[in-house]
Structure formats: C-alpha cells, structure tokens
Design an enzyme around this catalytic site. Sequence first.
Site, PDB file in Angstrom:
ATOM      1  N   HIS B  13     -32.537   1.300  -2.054  1.00 60.51           N
ATOM      2  CA  HIS B  13     -32.689   0.040  -2.793  1.00 60.51           C
ATOM      3  C   HIS B  13     -32.739  -1.093  -1.785  1.00 60.51           C
ATOM      4  O   HIS B  13     -32.293  -0.968  -0.654  1.00 60.51           O
ATOM      5  CB  HIS B  13     -31.573  -0.174  -3.817  1.00 60.51           C
ATOM      6  CG  HIS B  13     -30.198  -0.226  -3.226  1.00 60.51           C
ATOM      7  ND1 HIS B  13     -29.581  -1.389  -2.880  1.00 60.51           N
ATOM      8  CD2 HIS B  13     -29.332   0.752  -2.892  1.00 60.51           C
ATOM      9  CE1 HIS B  13     -28.387  -1.134  -2.385  1.00 60.51           C
ATOM     10  NE2 HIS B  13     -28.206   0.162  -2.375  1.00 60.51           N
ATOM     11  N   HIS B 131     -26.850   5.192   9.120  1.00 59.03           N
ATOM     12  CA  HIS B 131     -26.703   4.138   8.117  1.00 59.03           C
ATOM     13  C   HIS B 131     -25.565   3.171   8.482  1.00 59.03           C
ATOM     14  O   HIS B 131     -25.760   1.946   8.512  1.00 59.03           O
ATOM     15  CB  HIS B 131     -26.442   4.800   6.762  1.00 59.03           C
ATOM     16  CG  HIS B 131     -26.495   3.883   5.595  1.00 59.03           C
ATOM     17  ND1 HIS B 131     -27.627   3.710   4.834  1.00 59.03           N
ATOM     18  CD2 HIS B 131     -25.557   3.081   5.052  1.00 59.03           C
ATOM     19  CE1 HIS B 131     -27.375   2.840   3.862  1.00 59.03           C
ATOM     20  NE2 HIS B 131     -26.127   2.452   3.969  1.00 59.03           N
ATOM     21  N   ASP B 154     -19.237   0.799   2.117  1.00 55.73           N
ATOM     22  CA  ASP B 154     -20.344   0.768   1.148  1.00 55.73           C
ATOM     23  C   ASP B 154     -20.268   1.977   0.220  1.00 55.73           C
ATOM     24  O   ASP B 154     -19.208   2.620   0.117  1.00 55.73           O
ATOM     25  CB  ASP B 154     -21.703   0.644   1.854  1.00 55.73           C
ATOM     26  CG  ASP B 154     -22.132   1.910   2.580  1.00 55.73           C
ATOM     27  OD1 ASP B 154     -21.316   2.864   2.680  1.00 55.73           O
ATOM     28  OD2 ASP B 154     -23.288   1.967   3.036  1.00 55.73           O
ATOM     29  N   GLY B 309     -22.235  -2.765   1.514  1.00 51.22           N
ATOM     30  CA  GLY B 309     -22.329  -3.393   0.201  1.00 51.22           C
ATOM     31  C   GLY B 309     -21.024  -3.986  -0.296  1.00 51.22           C
ATOM     32  O   GLY B 309     -21.010  -5.021  -0.965  1.00 51.22           O
ATOM     33  N   ASN B 313     -18.577  -8.223  -1.776  1.00 50.21           N
ATOM     34  CA  ASN B 313     -17.507  -8.571  -2.721  1.00 50.21           C
ATOM     35  C   ASN B 313     -16.727  -9.739  -2.119  1.00 50.21           C
ATOM     36  O   ASN B 313     -15.747  -9.562  -1.383  1.00 50.21           O
ATOM     37  CB  ASN B 313     -16.603  -7.364  -2.978  1.00 50.21           C
ATOM     38  CG  ASN B 313     -15.649  -7.606  -4.139  1.00 50.21           C
ATOM     39  OD1 ASN B 313     -15.037  -8.659  -4.243  1.00 50.21           O
ATOM     40  ND2 ASN B 313     -15.530  -6.631  -5.022  1.00 50.21           N
ATOM     41  N   ALA B 426     -28.807 -17.319  -2.261  1.00 49.51           N
ATOM     42  CA  ALA B 426     -29.592 -18.526  -2.004  1.00 49.51           C
ATOM     43  C   ALA B 426     -28.679 -19.515  -1.298  1.00 49.51           C
ATOM     44  O   ALA B 426     -27.575 -19.781  -1.762  1.00 49.51           O
ATOM     45  CB  ALA B 426     -30.091 -19.109  -3.313  1.00 49.51           C
ATOM     46  N   ARG B 456     -21.042 -15.818 -16.403  1.00 51.70           N
ATOM     47  CA  ARG B 456     -21.306 -15.796 -14.964  1.00 51.70           C
ATOM     48  C   ARG B 456     -20.968 -17.146 -14.323  1.00 51.70           C
ATOM     49  O   ARG B 456     -21.457 -18.187 -14.750  1.00 51.70           O
ATOM     50  CB  ARG B 456     -22.771 -15.447 -14.709  1.00 51.70           C
ATOM     51  CG  ARG B 456     -23.234 -14.157 -15.421  1.00 51.70           C
ATOM     52  CD  ARG B 456     -23.186 -12.977 -14.538  1.00 51.70           C
ATOM     53  NE  ARG B 456     -23.984 -13.164 -13.361  1.00 51.70           N
ATOM     54  CZ  ARG B 456     -25.277 -12.868 -13.273  1.00 51.70           C
ATOM     55  NH1 ARG B 456     -25.920 -12.382 -14.302  1.00 51.70           N
ATOM     56  NH2 ARG B 456     -25.921 -13.042 -12.145  1.00 51.70           N
ATOM     57  N   ASN B 554     -24.929 -24.566  -6.517  1.00 53.87           N
ATOM     58  CA  ASN B 554     -26.059 -23.900  -5.863  1.00 53.87           C
ATOM     59  C   ASN B 554     -26.223 -22.505  -6.452  1.00 53.87           C
ATOM     60  O   ASN B 554     -25.391 -21.625  -6.241  1.00 53.87           O
ATOM     61  CB  ASN B 554     -25.802 -23.802  -4.354  1.00 53.87           C
ATOM     62  CG  ASN B 554     -26.887 -22.996  -3.646  1.00 53.87           C
ATOM     63  OD1 ASN B 554     -27.901 -22.618  -4.236  1.00 53.87           O
ATOM     64  ND2 ASN B 554     -26.668 -22.741  -2.363  1.00 53.87           N
TER      65      ASN B 554
END
Lengths: 47, 611
Positions: B13, B131, B154, B309, B313, B426, B456, B554
């Site tokens: 992914h 990895h 991860d 990954g 968090n 972003a 959210r 933002n």
Amino acid sequence: MNKLQPLLSYLFLVTPRGLAARLTADPMTRRRDRAAASYWTMLDGGR
Amino acid sequence: MPELILGVSAYYHDSAAALVSDGMPLAAAQEERFTRRRHDSAFPARAVEYCLREAGATLRDVSAVAYYEDPELKFGRVKATFGAAAPFGFASYRDTLPEWKAWKGTATRTVRDSLAGLGLGPAPEVVVRRHHESHAASAFFPSPYESAAVLCIDGVGEWATTTLWHGRGTELRPVAELRFPHSLGLLYSAFTYFCGFKVDSGEYKLMGLAPYGKPRYAQLIREKLIDIKPDGTFRLDMRYFEYLRGQVMTGRGFEQLFDGPRRLPESPLTEREFDLAASVQQVTEEVAVKLARSARELTGESTLCLAGGVALNCVANGKVIQAGVFDEVWIQPAAGDAGGALGAALSVGIARGAGRPHLGTGRDAMSGSLLGPQYGDAEIAAYLDAGNIPYTRLEPQELAEEVARELGRGKIVGWHQGRMEFGPRALGARSIIGDPRDPAMQSAMNLKIKFRESFRPFAPSVLATEAKDYFELSQESPYMLVVTQVAPAQLVEPVAEGQVSGLDLLRIQRSTIPAVTHVDRSARVQTVTEDANAPYHRLLTAFHAETGCPVLVNTSFNVRGEPIVDTPAQAYACFMRTDIDLLALGNFLLRKEGQPQWQEQGDWRDEIPLD
C-alpha cells in the site's frame, strides 16, 4: 485438474508441512512464554 | 551530475518513489497523488517519472534503484504463514499464492521490467533493502542527529514487526527485533477492522475516536491478547486473531471477548467502539513508551528516531516524548511504507559513499517534507486563463494579508503553494485552512468541506515561536506527528461536560481554539518555521497580526476518500465541489462568488470510494 491442483497441494504439501512445523516448535505458533524477561531477539548492533 | 539513487516502494500500500543524491532527498512522492487512487499499491510509474523530471534526469543518470523490502524473504514468510494456518487457510492460499508465484515473490524483477517500460532509458541495477532497514534509514539518515536510537514499529514487512537500531554517523546497526506474527501494528489494525474501519487506512480514525471512550477493555486486552514485558516487548495470543488465515483480521474470539460482532462499516458508532478505541490506544501507548525505554537502555543514546506505520500514531508519539526518556525525538514525516522508498534510497546511497551533509546545520534533511511537484505562476495562470476562471493576482505578502483577513471573517480557504508534501500529512502546501477560534468550524469543515465523519478532529498549525503559549510542547513538531495538550492558559471552563458522553462531547467548548481542541483537550500540533515553509509561515504571521491568534486549522486539501490534491486543476475541482470560500493557488486568489457554474458529468461522490 487445474482447479483441483491448489486444493491438492494445500492438503498434501502445505498442511503436513505446517503441522510438522508446529510440532517442532515453530515460533509462529509457540505459546506465550510468560517466564521470559524479554521477547527481544538480540542482533549484533548493540553497544 | 552527482550520483543519483532512486528508491521505490510498491505492491502493498502507499507506493512511492524517491530520488536522493549524496545523502539528500531531492524529490519524493506517493503514487496515489498522481493516479488519484488512495493508497495506490501499483508500481509508482508516475512518481518515478516525477522524481526524474524534478532532477532533470533519466534512468541513464541513476546509479542504482533501491527497493524497500526483500520480496524473496517476504514470500518465505507468506509461505510459512500458510503452513502455520493449515488446515484453515485454504481460501487465502488459493487467492494469493498465484500472484506471489507469478511476480510478487520476484518483485525486484518486476520493478526492473516496469522501469524499463517507462521509456526513460535502461533500468539500472535494483538493490534490495529489508523493510525495516528502509524504515530505520528513513528515520535516522535524514534526522538532525549525529547518533541516535532508532525504533521502527509497524504491521509487518518480511518477518520483523518491531526493530531497534543504533545509528552513528553513516552507520546503522540492528540491535534487536520482534517478529511476525507478534505485531503492534497488526494488533491496532485488528481493532481498526473490528470497529468497522478499513485496515491500513482507518487506523488514524480509531486514534481520533479514542478520546471519546473509556479504556474499560484495556486490562482485558493485556490479559487475553498481548503479553507485555517490562521492556515493552510483547507476544500476541494468536488464538484471537484471524490474520494468519488471511481474509480477515478478527473472528469469533474477538466477538466473545468484546461483546458481540464487529461494527459494520458506516453503521452508527456506539460506546463500545469508543471504549475499544480508547483501550487499544492505551495499550499501544504503554508498549511504545516501554519500547522507548528499552531503546534508551540498549543503545545509551539520548535522542530517538521513529518510523514505521505505528509512528504515525501521533498520540503515542506524544506519550513517548512526554515520558522524557529521550532528550528529543525525531519522526520521519513519511513514517509509513511510502517512506520506505526514501529510506531504501538513502541506505543504498550511503553504502556507496554518500554522506549526511545536513548534519551541522541543526536541521533535518527533509526540507519540511516539501519534496513533491510544484507549479509556477506561469503554469497556474495558463490553467486559469484557459478555463476563463476569474482570479486576482497578488504579491506574496498581499496574498498572505488578504487571506488572513478573510480567515478572520470566518472564511475557509484552499491553500495550494509550492511543492507538495511527501507523507500522509498536509503541512501547509496542499491544505484547507480555517480560523481555530470559531466553535462552529470543526463541524462545518467536517460536514460541508470534507464530507467526513463528525467525530474527526482537526489539527492546528502554529508559529513555532508562539507554540508554547498555546500547547504543552517540549520540542518542535514540524510534521504534525505529535499530539499534546492545549496549554492551560488557553483552556476555558467547559459547561456541563460531565452530563454528556460520546459524540455529544463535541458540542462543548474547551479552549480559545475550539476547532482544534479535541474532547480530551489535546491537539495534533504542527509548528511552522520560515525555514520549513515560507509562504505558510507568512500566512500564519499575517493571521497573528490580524487577529492576535498565531494558530490556524490545517486539514488536508481533499475530500473524504480522495488523495490530497496535487495539481491546480485538482485543487480547483475540490474548491468548486465543496463549501471552500477562497482558493489561493500560488499568488492567485480565487473567490467562490465570482466563479462560473461548476459542471461535471455525474456525481463526483460516486467516483470516490469512502476511506
């Protein structure tokens, strides 16, 4: 035959090997060892 | 031309490409931004083309291609997993083995063939990095530290799921590891799945949900699912997980433990999901902090680098920083698999003699993570003129002041400036901006702009120089990867907080910046400096001067399910499809009221799958 091939290989190759691996303490399925102080696998780069 | 190394991550992914030269990232981008397919896992052809274009290079100029994991080793793990699950994993075996045999198990050859097919010259040698080595390299080599402990956590790559490294200069040595199937990332993903969100995508929603709940399942998780040692290492009890068998993450074992079947996607959220999220989040934080202590002990270092990954968090990251185990923590902004492309390239470059030339500058090597494409004024003007789109052209300072004035009046602004961000956040290059003081802003942005779930939270950007007045930060957070508490000086006495629960908590104002204050008074902060992003810093400075508030809301410039926009055309489409009031495209300011009628075939919402 082609459709059966994955099933046959799964039954007669993968499954026996998997079961045998489990019987010989494959770490993937080993029960948790609560007596251990740590689960780290130490490698060679420590200080 | 100095030696160029191209990094590639693909086929799981978030495929990405990165180009580095002498230890410095020149360009990096996720494939999804070009193909418009979120988390695109295909070979990153468009991202590779972009990286080469940015450097004015072809594949002839590239010395080596670094692939971010070892496909043969990974195939070995996949085969071993089939064995471990037998005789209950036939469906997974039947469905996935053919592609592994056909091309995934030899992915380096697939990469080479795909590169050769681009028509950009002969494909160079493809070199493999493991990895977690790619993650570790992405965390340490661009960090501002001469030496550091490096922790990567991860789901899984080949076998490793958690690794500790010791970085010194240009050397990165593995210290210790935990292996599949014992994975903190997969534990979190199992709860993501059980709570009705998408795996490898919805984990951040679960994190956002956690403050609404109580961790009443945390002890059960510790007793039944995960055995945590004092040094943070752990093992999962695989009887409760289904991912060895392939198709799903959890099954009857989870249902029996956690009061019934999993929540179906898009169905109403209940107290159970809030509490499950709070519980697994608490356990994750506990493990992360303990692992950090172990990292300090085993390396003796006073600084820590994070990737993988789980390093996305940001609540757990905040706890690690707050624990004070390390003097400072640096987190790779593309901490997920996309960052593996960059890490692999840096690792191969350093093995071939590159240095870390940014050391000594006091900065990291990521250039604010602004490593993606940019569009000049001439290009933007050509696009706007071709579409007869009305605009006003302003000088940079005028633009910042005008946008700041409009933000102060409650307007919502699409902000498209300079090079696109690399990584999932972003950071003020492809952002939607709002006034954080407005109590209605969070709901308005969620429902009218982003078309996403009302629970959210939104994140604040703050002038780095003013951050301590607004947030309890002990270090800078340039990549929005740290959650911390809003400073006491900004808190207001909440009215009737004890009388409501769940999503009703959203309606209560807790601070002077309610749009970015989560229900637990926390905020996912981005500190902004002029060095990292001059146009965004200019905007924040102008907003501060206009309103006295150095903080902006933002959020990423996209709607739910869509990758963040890249081009001016994508930004304009998002502007017109939503209730965004103004669009700042480079030095061009567009107002919604002056725009021609937006027309497109069909309903765009049908074309964007929900995330």
